[in-house]
Write an enzyme that holds these catalytic residues in place. Structure first.
Site, PDB file in Angstrom:
ATOM      1  N   CYS A 247      33.505  73.526 133.813  1.00 15.81           N
ATOM      2  CA  CYS A 247      33.075  72.162 134.170  1.00 15.81           C
ATOM      3  C   CYS A 247      34.051  71.455 135.093  1.00 15.81           C
ATOM      4  O   CYS A 247      33.661  70.867 136.107  1.00 15.81           O
ATOM      5  CB  CYS A 247      32.820  71.347 132.903  1.00 15.81           C
ATOM      6  SG  CYS A 247      34.279  70.979 131.899  1.00 15.81           S
ATOM      7  N   HIS A 303      34.524  67.593 128.480  1.00 13.99           N
ATOM      8  CA  HIS A 303      33.487  68.038 129.410  1.00 13.99           C
ATOM      9  C   HIS A 303      33.331  67.015 130.530  1.00 13.99           C
ATOM     10  O   HIS A 303      33.461  65.804 130.297  1.00 13.99           O
ATOM     11  CB  HIS A 303      32.151  68.213 128.692  1.00 13.99           C
ATOM     12  CG  HIS A 303      31.129  68.936 129.519  1.00 13.99           C
ATOM     13  ND1 HIS A 303      31.255  70.274 129.854  1.00 13.99           N
ATOM     14  CD2 HIS A 303      29.978  68.518 130.116  1.00 13.99           C
ATOM     15  CE1 HIS A 303      30.218  70.642 130.592  1.00 13.99           C
ATOM     16  NE2 HIS A 303      29.440  69.599 130.778  1.00 13.99           N
ATOM     17  N   HIS A 315      26.413  69.974 136.477  1.00 11.82           N
ATOM     18  CA  HIS A 315      27.575  70.402 135.689  1.00 11.82           C
ATOM     19  C   HIS A 315      27.506  71.890 135.400  1.00 11.82           C
ATOM     20  O   HIS A 315      26.463  72.530 135.543  1.00 11.82           O
ATOM     21  CB  HIS A 315      27.660  69.607 134.380  1.00 11.82           C
ATOM     22  CG  HIS A 315      26.629  69.998 133.357  1.00 11.82           C
ATOM     23  ND1 HIS A 315      26.879  70.031 132.003  1.00 11.82           N
ATOM     24  CD2 HIS A 315      25.323  70.373 133.489  1.00 11.82           C
ATOM     25  CE1 HIS A 315      25.787  70.414 131.347  1.00 11.82           C
ATOM     26  NE2 HIS A 315      24.839  70.613 132.212  1.00 11.82           N
TER      27      HIS A 315
END
Length: 344
Positions: A247, A303, A315
């Site tokens: 990510c 994240h 993402h």
């Protein structure tokens, strides 16, 4: 299973586990939704990318069932035959979609009513390809539900198309256990799908939109924990796929490219969440190219993604998934606490 020519380069084997340990992205154990908007799987065909003769046929093929889109069908055809309706492989696969005679005997039909039922007839071939994809997708989804295999449904369907459902079952859905040719086949089609997909990106400030485009370029690329440098996806994931992004390497790459390689943000998600300029965590205040950080575990930022406009985010989700675009108004994402930062 079709014997189509495999032309993509071998995937390098490299692990970047020291970076992964610090990357702070959601680990494989975290269950995130597959994405309300997977902009490659569900996208419409980008007009002008397919030879005019086949455009309507491919569009129609993308409507046969959910999960088999026109960009996917087009990518398969390029990989299988490079749009040559007369293609024949050394093992006997035939036509645009490279059907073996035995498979064609089961699936082939005169789709355009011209009195010919042939894998060399583009209308017949594309129709059969879409129906076969849908059949295989139904099968792998049933296997996933029963726990006999694990993995991404699209990747498993492509593996079954190339190697047969028996090989997918034998491998348990684990990419590294599939034939190398099949691993390459999946990776190549995932990459080609971005060429054919009409993914709508926001308009507006040049820098921010450039960040979205830099991230969107890699949709369909595997998640690799610890993978990705400033310029390219790297590494091999725990599921045997790669190269890819995690990510925070994807967001870092997007800002780097959008800034003309002048802005290098921190590597890990927790550090990205405290760098740049703070933005109110509301869609109305956010701009394309902003970085959104989340605490999925509840124990700190773990994240990040790039805000793509229109309430969506691009993402790299987790092991077993691919870079995708998701709807931030979905219940999963909207319930989380957001931290938003702006770098451009």
């Amino acid at each position: 299973m079709h014997g189509g020519r495999i032309r993509h380069r071998l995937i390098g084997l490299a692990a970047v586990m020291l970076v992964a340990a610090a990357a702070g992205c959601a680990p494989p154990s975290v269950t995130q939704p597959s994405g309300v908007l997977d902009s490659i799987i569900d996208a419409a065909l980008k007009i002008g990318t397919v030879p005019t003769t086949y455009q309507e046929l491919v569009v129609a093929a993308g409507k046969v069932c959910p999960g088999v889109s026109a960009p996917l069908v087009a990518a398969q055809i390029e990989q299988e035959s490079e749009w040559n309706p007369n293609a024949e492989s050394p093992v006997g696969a035939q036509g645009l979609s490279q059907f073996m005679p035995g498979t064609w005997a089961e699936l082939g039909r005169d789709a355009n009513g011209n009195g010919v039922n042939s894998p060399f007839d583009p209308a017949d071939a594309i129709d059969a390809q879409a129906r076969y994809d849908c059949q295989l997708l139904t099968q792998v989804n049933a296997y996933l539900k029963s726990g006999r295999i694990a993995g991404d449904p699209t990747d498993l369907m492509l593996a079954a198309y190339n190697a047969g459902t028996g090989r997918v079952l034998d491998a348990g859905g684990i990419p590294s256990q599939l034939p190398v040719e099949t691993q390459q086949y999946i990776a190549r089609i995932r990459k080609l799908m971005t060429k054919y997909a009409d993914v709508t990106l926001p308009t507006g400030g040049t820098g921010n939109v450039a960040a979205v485009k830099a991230a969107a370029r890699w949709m369909g690329t595997p998640y690799v924990w610890g993978g990705g440098d400033l310029e390219h996806p790297t590494g091999l994931g725990r599921d045997g796929r790669g190269p890819g992004w995690d990510c925070s390497s994807l967001t870092r790459h997007a800002i780097w490219i959008a800034s003309g390689r002048t802005v290098q943000i921190p590597r890990v998600s927790s550090a990205q969440a405290t760098a740049g300029r703070p933005v109110e965590p509301k869609l109305a205040a956010m701009a394309p190219g902003d970085i959104i950080a989340f605490s999925i575990h509840g124990g700190g930022i773990d994240h990040v993604g790039i805000y793509a406009g229109n309430g969506t985010m691009i993402h790299a989700p987790r092991t077993g998934k691919n870079v995708e675009q998701v709807d931030l108004t979905d219940a999963y994402w909207s319930k989380l606490q957001w931290t938003v930062r702006r770098f451009l």
